[in-house]
Design an enzyme around this catalytic site. Sequence first.
Site, PDB file in Angstrom:
ATOM      1  N   TRP A 135       0.071   0.081  -4.258  1.00  0.00           N
ATOM      2  CA  TRP A 135      -0.867   0.707  -3.324  1.00  0.00           C
ATOM      3  C   TRP A 135      -1.508   1.893  -4.045  1.00  0.00           C
ATOM      4  O   TRP A 135      -0.801   2.732  -4.625  1.00  0.00           O
ATOM      5  CB  TRP A 135      -0.072   1.172  -2.091  1.00  0.00           C
ATOM      6  CG  TRP A 135      -0.866   1.856  -1.034  1.00  0.00           C
ATOM      7  CD1 TRP A 135      -2.030   1.426  -0.469  1.00  0.00           C
ATOM      8  CD2 TRP A 135      -0.530   3.087  -0.378  1.00  0.00           C
ATOM      9  NE1 TRP A 135      -2.437   2.313   0.501  1.00  0.00           N
ATOM     10  CE2 TRP A 135      -1.538   3.338   0.569  1.00  0.00           C
ATOM     11  CE3 TRP A 135       0.521   3.996  -0.496  1.00  0.00           C
ATOM     12  CZ2 TRP A 135      -1.530   4.465   1.391  1.00  0.00           C
ATOM     13  CZ3 TRP A 135       0.532   5.107   0.319  1.00  0.00           C
ATOM     14  CH2 TRP A 135      -0.489   5.340   1.252  1.00  0.00           C
ATOM     15  N   ASP A 216       9.617   2.434  -0.217  1.00  0.00           N
ATOM     16  CA  ASP A 216       8.485   2.657   0.680  1.00  0.00           C
ATOM     17  C   ASP A 216       8.511   1.521   1.697  1.00  0.00           C
ATOM     18  O   ASP A 216       8.292   0.366   1.344  1.00  0.00           O
ATOM     19  CB  ASP A 216       7.169   2.653  -0.122  1.00  0.00           C
ATOM     20  CG  ASP A 216       5.978   3.005   0.751  1.00  0.00           C
ATOM     21  OD1 ASP A 216       6.171   3.197   1.973  1.00  0.00           O
ATOM     22  OD2 ASP A 216       4.853   3.092   0.220  1.00  0.00           O
ATOM     23  N   LYS A 255       1.947   0.567  11.037  1.00  0.00           N
ATOM     24  CA  LYS A 255       1.637  -0.854  11.228  1.00  0.00           C
ATOM     25  C   LYS A 255       2.529  -1.484  12.289  1.00  0.00           C
ATOM     26  O   LYS A 255       2.035  -2.170  13.169  1.00  0.00           O
ATOM     27  CB  LYS A 255       1.834  -1.625   9.917  1.00  0.00           C
ATOM     28  CG  LYS A 255       1.486  -0.875   8.666  1.00  0.00           C
ATOM     29  CD  LYS A 255       0.005  -0.813   8.403  1.00  0.00           C
ATOM     30  CE  LYS A 255      -0.251   0.072   7.198  1.00  0.00           C
ATOM     31  NZ  LYS A 255      -1.577   0.008   6.687  1.00  0.00           N
TER      32      LYS A 255
HETATM   33  C1  LMR Z   1      -3.843  -0.075   3.324  1.00  0.00           C
HETATM   34  O1  LMR Z   1      -3.304  -0.218   2.208  1.00  0.00           O
HETATM   35  O2  LMR Z   1      -4.850  -0.714   3.668  1.00  0.00           O
HETATM   36  C2  LMR Z   1      -3.263   0.886   4.311  1.00  0.00           C
HETATM   37  O3  LMR Z   1      -2.006   1.306   3.904  1.00  0.00           O
HETATM   38  C3  LMR Z   1      -4.189   1.983   4.669  1.00  0.00           C
HETATM   39  C4  LMR Z   1      -4.193   3.144   3.710  1.00  0.00           C
HETATM   40  O4  LMR Z   1      -3.928   4.258   4.174  1.00  0.00           O
HETATM   41  O5  LMR Z   1      -4.437   2.970   2.524  1.00  0.00           O
END
Ligand code: LMR
Length: 419
Positions: A135, A216, A255
């Site tokens: 991420w 996480d 979520k």
């Molecule tokens: C995502 O990866 O789309 C979500 O976790 C939103 C974000 O805050 O990045």
Amino acid sequence: MSATIFNNIEELPADALFGVKQRYGQDSRSPKVDLGIGAYRDDTGKPWVLPSVRKAEKLIQEDPTYNHEYLGINGLPELTSAAAKVIFGDDSPALKENRVISVQSLSGTGALHIAAKFLSKFVSGRKVYVSQPTWANHNAIFKAQNVETATYPYWKSSTKSLDLEGFLKAIEQAPKGSVFLLHACAHNPTGLDPSELQWPLILDAIAKGDHIALFDSAYQGFASGDLNKDAFALRLGVEKLAKVSPILVCQSFAKNVGMYGERTGCFHLILPQQNLDIAPIRSAISSQLSSIIRAEVSNSPAYGAKIVAKILNTPELTAQWHEDMVTMSSRIKEMRVALRDHLVKLGTPGTWDHIVEQCGMFSFTGLTAEMVQRLEVQHAVYLVSSGRASIAGLNTGNVEYVAKAIDEVVRHYSGSSKL
Ligand code: LMR
């Protein structure tokens, strides 16, 4: 002079993910489809307030003691203790042995931020290893606290599967006591999790290196619809590292309870088993976490915390919430199958089974950045340039349109790129 001191500040590009959201919002074409940000949508494409949340809100607002007072610095105790049980399990030895310190956070990002601050303050100099890819905000959060990151191999694009060998080698080669950031389930962005046979190998290697595991957990309940199944890796980690090293856990309710904008989450720190009185250690750590939180946000937002706490502490609402997670995860699974089936029917070049094999909210489609660009420009289908698609943005009304759009861009580029 003082009027000019800010004149040379560099303008940064828009955030990749929120930039997609913004461009989608400004697009006046119809149809248009948002597969960008990871936020659940119902089958009409609308944000969904979970039935368990609606019921909890009603109970909270009807309560004569309802108010908007400050929470304590470490958050709402009814939330933090119930949240710990959700993630570690009712029978968790770590909870029974009083080894868990829990505080409320500004959702998962806030929990990661607390983790980064804590690491930089108390174990500085250790690198945090993140999966390749991960991420995008992971790197940004640690960088902001001057905590260095490194990557471990994760996604093997040639086979669209886990690079287990590379992953284990990176754990083995990392300096002892490094920090490994692990996605507890529903890996973002790939939707690919290690299997229940692969996790023990990964966690044993982490234990062998005396590493700190940082889990996480942003999608518990979203991978399978079952909270316990989705906590498999984390609970195994708690067991395997019990005598070795602390574990840090970042838990988001964005979520799985749909608390996106309410910023509701927790940070937990698990101490290893030791032959000492851990009460003073717990209390010292808790005071340090308080000081981090107080200096930055004073105390966490109350409204989302009250909603989640009400759901977790009211059996009837907890049961409804479990059903809500099944509703969300099942709809996403149906959309994975529908997208794959449409692509296969269209004879779109490439293989598409990975869409149904991946789990959670995302599919790492394998579409290239130029294909993603063409999807947006020609077809008003929005996703991030890595090719990650939020499957929650698909519904029975738009999935065929999206498949046809993907088919067109893949054919357009076929020959120049390989899927
Ligand atoms: C995502 O990866 O789309 C979500 O976790 C939103 C974000 O805050 O990045």
